[in-house]
Design an enzyme around this catalytic site. Structure first.
Site, short mmCIF file in Angstrom:
data_model
loop_
_atom_site.label_atom_id
_atom_site.label_comp_id
_atom_site.label_asym_id
_atom_site.label_seq_id
_atom_site.Cartn_x
_atom_site.Cartn_y
_atom_site.Cartn_z
N ASP A 177 0.96 -1.19 0.09
CA ASP A 177 -0.19 -0.19 -0.08
C ASP A 177 0.87 1.17 -0.08
OD1 ASP A 177 0.85 0.21 2.57
OD2 ASP A 177 -0.87 0.20 3.50
N HIS A 178 0.22 2.40 0.29
CA HIS A 178 1.20 3.60 0.16
C HIS A 178 2.25 3.85 1.22
CE1 HIS A 178 -2.30 4.02 2.85
NE2 HIS A 178 -1.76 4.88 3.51
N CYS B 70 3.25 -3.29 4.09
CA CYS B 70 2.16 -2.13 4.51
C CYS B 70 3.22 -1.45 5.70
CB CYS B 70 0.89 -2.40 4.75
SG CYS B 70 0.73 -3.66 6.26
N GLY B 71 2.34 -0.54 6.33
CA GLY B 71 2.84 0.16 7.27
C GLY B 71 3.71 -0.62 8.49
N THR B 72 2.68 -1.61 8.84
CA THR B 72 3.43 -2.61 9.90
C THR B 72 3.66 -3.95 9.58
OG1 THR B 72 0.91 -3.22 10.21
CG2 THR B 72 1.81 -1.46 11.68
N GLY B 73 3.02 -4.14 8.15
CA GLY B 73 3.02 -5.64 7.65
C GLY B 73 1.98 -6.49 8.16
N GLY C 187 -1.73 -5.76 8.83
CA GLY C 187 -2.84 -5.64 7.86
C GLY C 187 -2.78 -6.65 6.58
N HIS D 68 9.29 -24.48 9.44
CA HIS D 68 8.12 -25.28 10.10
C HIS D 68 6.75 -24.86 9.62
CE1 HIS D 68 10.53 -26.31 14.00
NE2 HIS D 68 11.16 -26.61 12.86
N ASN D 69 6.32 -23.86 8.97
CA ASN D 69 4.99 -23.37 8.65
C ASN D 69 4.84 -23.40 7.30
OD1 ASN D 69 5.78 -20.85 11.14
ND2 ASN D 69 4.73 -22.79 11.50
N ARG E 66 6.97 1.00 7.66
CA ARG E 66 7.29 2.30 8.36
C ARG E 66 8.11 1.94 9.48
NH1 ARG E 66 1.16 4.57 8.06
NH2 ARG E 66 1.38 6.02 6.41
N ARG F 118 6.86 -34.12 10.55
CA ARG F 118 5.67 -33.63 11.36
C ARG F 118 5.22 -32.17 10.82
NH1 ARG F 118 10.17 -32.65 13.55
NH2 ARG F 118 10.65 -30.80 15.08
N HIS F 119 5.91 -31.49 10.38
CA HIS F 119 5.48 -30.23 10.21
C HIS F 119 4.19 -30.11 9.16
CE1 HIS F 119 7.95 -28.52 13.03
NE2 HIS F 119 9.20 -29.25 12.45
N ARG G 114 0.92 -30.52 10.44
CA ARG G 114 0.33 -29.61 11.20
C ARG G 114 -0.03 -28.37 10.22
NH1 ARG G 114 5.66 -30.13 15.21
NH2 ARG G 114 4.78 -31.77 16.49
#
Ligand code: RB5
Length: 148
Positions: free
Chosen positions: A8-9, A65-68, A70, A98-99, A109, A132-133, A136
Site C-alpha cells: 500500500d502507500h 504495508c506500514g506494519t506488515g 494488515g 516449520h510453517n 514504516r 511432522r510439520h 500440522r
C-alpha cells in the site's frame, strides 16, 4: 523464484527497494502496485498477491504495508496462503522451515531496506522441512474447511 510483490502507500518506498533487491538476486518479480504515496487499501494488494500464490502463478509473495500486519491478516483470508509478518531473519527462516509460509509481509514504516534484506534472504533461502510439520500445516488448511 517467481515472486509477486505488492504494497500500500505506507509500504511503497520499501517495496520499491525490495523490488530492486529481488531483481538483483535474479528473481522473476511481478510488481502488482501500488505505484505511489497516494492512499490506497492494503487488502486490495494482499488479495492480488495472495490469489497469485494460491493459484500457483507465483512461488511466493512479498507484501509491504506500514506494519506488515494488515497485509498478513488480509492475505491469510485467501485459502492456501500462509502469510507471516517478520522483521527478524530467524523468524522468517522458521516460518518457512516449520510453517511452510508462502507470503512474507514487511513493516515498511518500521524497518529499512538494509534491515529487510537479511529477512528476505532468510525467507527465500529456506525450504520447508516437511515431516511432522506437514501434518500440522495440513491441519491449518483443514481449519478453512470448518467454515464451509
Ligand atoms: C495505513 O495507514 C496502515 O494502516 C497500513 O499500511 C498497515 O500498516 C495496516 O496494517
Amino acid at each position: 523464484m517467481r515472486i509477486h510483490l505488492g504494497s500500500d502507500h505506507a509500504g511503497f518506498a520499501l517495496k520499491e527497494q525490495v523490488k530492486t533487491l529481488l531483481e538483483e538476486r535474479g528473481h522473476d518479480v511481478t510488481d502488482v502496485g501500488t505505484d505511489g504515496e497516494e492512499s490506497v487499501d492494503y487488502p486490495d494488494y494482499a488479495g492480488i498477491v495472495g490469489h497469485a500464490v494460491a493459484e500457483g502463478t507465483a512461488d511466493v509473495g512479498v507484501l509491504v504495508c506500514g506494519t506488515g500486519l494488515g497485509m498478513a491478516i488480509a492475505a491469510n483470508k485467501v485459502r492456501g496462503v500462509r502469510a507471516v509478518q517478520a522483521y527478524d531473519p530467524e523468524m522468517a527462516r522458521m516460518a518457512r522451515l516449520h510453517n511452510d509460509a508462502n507470503v512474507l509481509t514487511l513493516p515498511g514504516r518500521h524497518i529499512s531496506a538494509e534491515q529487510a534484506a537479511p529477512v528476505i534472504d532468510a525467507f527465500l533461502g529456506t525450504t520447508f522441512e516437511g515431516g511432522r510439520h506437514q501434518r500440522r500445516v495440513d491441519k491449518i488448511e483443514a481449519l478453512a474447511d470448518d467454515d464451509e
